[in-house]
Design a protein around this motif. Structure first.
Motif, short mmCIF file in Angstrom:
data_model
loop_
_atom_site.label_atom_id
_atom_site.label_comp_id
_atom_site.label_asym_id
_atom_site.label_seq_id
_atom_site.Cartn_x
_atom_site.Cartn_y
_atom_site.Cartn_z
N TRP A 43 0.89 -1.25 -0.04
CA TRP A 43 0.03 -0.04 -0.14
C TRP A 43 0.94 1.39 0.06
CZ3 TRP A 43 -5.20 0.26 -0.47
CH2 TRP A 43 -5.94 -1.08 -0.23
N ILE A 44 0.49 2.25 -0.81
CA ILE A 44 1.29 3.40 -0.79
C ILE A 44 0.45 4.46 0.04
CG2 ILE A 44 1.99 5.75 -2.23
CD1 ILE A 44 3.42 3.05 -2.67
N ASP A 45 -1.05 4.36 -0.14
CA ASP A 45 -1.92 5.01 0.92
C ASP A 45 -3.24 4.12 0.80
OD1 ASP A 45 -3.39 6.00 -1.53
OD2 ASP A 45 -1.99 7.67 -1.81
N GLY A 46 -4.21 4.96 1.45
CA GLY A 46 -5.44 4.21 1.52
C GLY A 46 -6.35 3.97 0.15
N ASN A 47 -5.45 4.68 -0.95
CA ASN A 47 -6.32 4.36 -2.42
C ASN A 47 -5.18 3.72 -3.39
OD1 ASN A 47 -7.70 6.86 -0.78
ND2 ASN A 47 -9.19 5.80 -2.22
N THR A 48 -3.93 3.55 -2.81
CA THR A 48 -3.13 3.34 -3.82
C THR A 48 -2.26 2.07 -3.58
OG1 THR A 48 -3.14 5.67 -4.43
CG2 THR A 48 -1.47 4.14 -5.40
N VAL A 49 -1.99 1.17 -4.49
CA VAL A 49 -1.25 0.13 -4.03
C VAL A 49 -0.04 -0.26 -5.35
CG1 VAL A 49 -1.35 -2.29 -3.71
CG2 VAL A 49 -3.52 -1.06 -3.26
N VAL A 50 1.14 -0.50 -4.97
CA VAL A 50 2.08 -0.78 -6.13
C VAL A 50 2.08 -2.19 -6.18
CG1 VAL A 50 3.84 -0.58 -4.31
CG2 VAL A 50 4.46 -0.27 -6.72
N PHE A 51 2.45 -2.93 -7.19
CA PHE A 51 2.44 -4.39 -7.53
C PHE A 51 3.74 -4.44 -8.21
CE2 PHE A 51 -1.81 -3.65 -7.13
CZ PHE A 51 -2.49 -4.53 -6.62
N ALA A 52 4.50 -5.61 -8.18
CA ALA A 52 5.48 -5.82 -8.86
C ALA A 52 5.77 -7.38 -8.98
CB ALA A 52 6.95 -5.38 -8.03
#
Length: 337
Positions: free
Chosen positions: A316-325
């Motif tokens: 999670w970056i913040d409550g609305n954003t997620v980073v995937f790899a």
């Protein structure tokens, strides 16, 4: 009355899974396999194959930098950080513990494990002065746990005997987690258990789980804890990725007992799970090689929100954003609720 109940259930279903994907963009393309992420200073940091380590700036994704930590083609599946540095360990033997300065990106080897069986599965900082990483066991089949304490590395002495065929998966650097009181380690393979270290007593307890196990490819792959009591575990069988029985579980007593959730009703094999910040454990996202899924009821039910393939780890970056790899890319998902 029956019609009213059906309408109510329908409404609750819409409310429960009201989130949708607002945008999904790739912010890094490269020939690399990434299984470990850290977020710091407005950047996504990663380690991966071919000794690669680098970052992508979230405010300006064109601002990227990548270095090689070694001239050797090492494979990194771990990444951790304290206030001033990042740390990464390669999976092969000898295992080199790299320390990378956050400002200069200069690196040094601070510890080396030359045992042939060395294979470090996950790396986790509890705070700036305390970190743990664990490896596949040596010939004696005892739990192999290294600890960083007060600026020094050493092996953590313990008497935990692993079961025959019990190991762990270096799938997403997330089969280790901590809160103020405990550190948890999830094992897998022919035996899939939870090992819990009490920071105060430095004693380790072991707990059996109802998770799928019995084969070397089965078990828990990832765990996350909201507090000392509530946690979630995901996994399955990487050789049978559609199989979805006994591959998600939650605990309400700090890992002592686990309740299977959504058995037969989820998207299958899963390598990483992360509880949404600020949700008190109610909301969480997970990713597997074939799907991205979401739960908004403490992990009891799951909805597949994307068929994107090739991702292994998320954060999670913040409550609305997620980073995937994962395979050859890093992507950023923005959710709308």
């Amino acid at each position: 009355m029956k019609k009213l109940i059906l309408i109510l259930c329908s409404f609750l279903g819409i409310f429960t899974f009201s989130q949708h994907i607002e945008s999904f963009e790739t912010i890094l393309n490269d020939k690399i396999s990434i299984r470990a992420l850290e977020v710091d200073g407005g950047k996504v940091w990663y380690s991966g194959t071919d000794s690669k380590f680098g970052f992508v700036d979230l405010k300006n994704v064109k601002n990227q930098k990548q270095i090689r930590l070694s001239e050797k083609k090492l494979q990194f599946r771990t990444l951790a950080q304290d206030k001033n540095s990042f740390y990464a360990i390669n999976i092969e033997s000898p295992a080199y513990f790299f320390k990378i300065d956050k400002k200069s990106l200069t690196s040094e080897t601070v510890f080396t494990d030359t045992v042939k069986t060395a294979f470090y599965d996950a790396f986790h900082f509890v705070n700036d002065k305390l970190a743990y990483t664990f490896s596949d066991a040596d010939k004696d089949n005892m739990l192999k746990l290294a600890v960083y304490k007060d600026g020094k590395w050493s092996m953590f002495k313990n008497n935990i005997q692993l079961n025959t065929g019990e190991a762990a998966f270096a799938a997403s650097n997330t089969n280790i987690a901590s809160t103020k009181k405990y550190l948890w380690i999830a094992t897998g393979g022919k035996s899939s258990r939870i090992l819990r270290l009490n920071f105060k007593t430095e004693e380790i307890e072991t707990f059996n789980t109802p998770f799928i196990q019995g084969e070397s490819s089965q078990g828990m792959y990832s765990i996350d804890f909201y507090d000392d009591n509530f946690g979630v575990a995901v996994g399955g069988d990487y050789t049978k990725q559609d199989a979805n029985v006994n591959n998600i579980a939650t605990t309400n007593d700090g890992g002592k007992s686990w309740q299977i959730q959504a058995s037969g009703q989820n998207a299958g094999y899963t390598t990483c799970v992360k509880i949404k910040p600020g949700s008190r454990g109610k909301e969480m996202i997970s990713v597997g090689d074939q799907h991205i899924s979401y739960s908004s009821d403490f992990g009891k039910t799951w909805k597949k929100i994307s068929d994107e393939k090739g991702f292994f780890v998320c954060s999670w970056i913040d409550g609305n954003t997620v980073v995937f790899a994962g395979k050859d890319r890093i992507s950023l998902m923005r959710l709308k609720f």
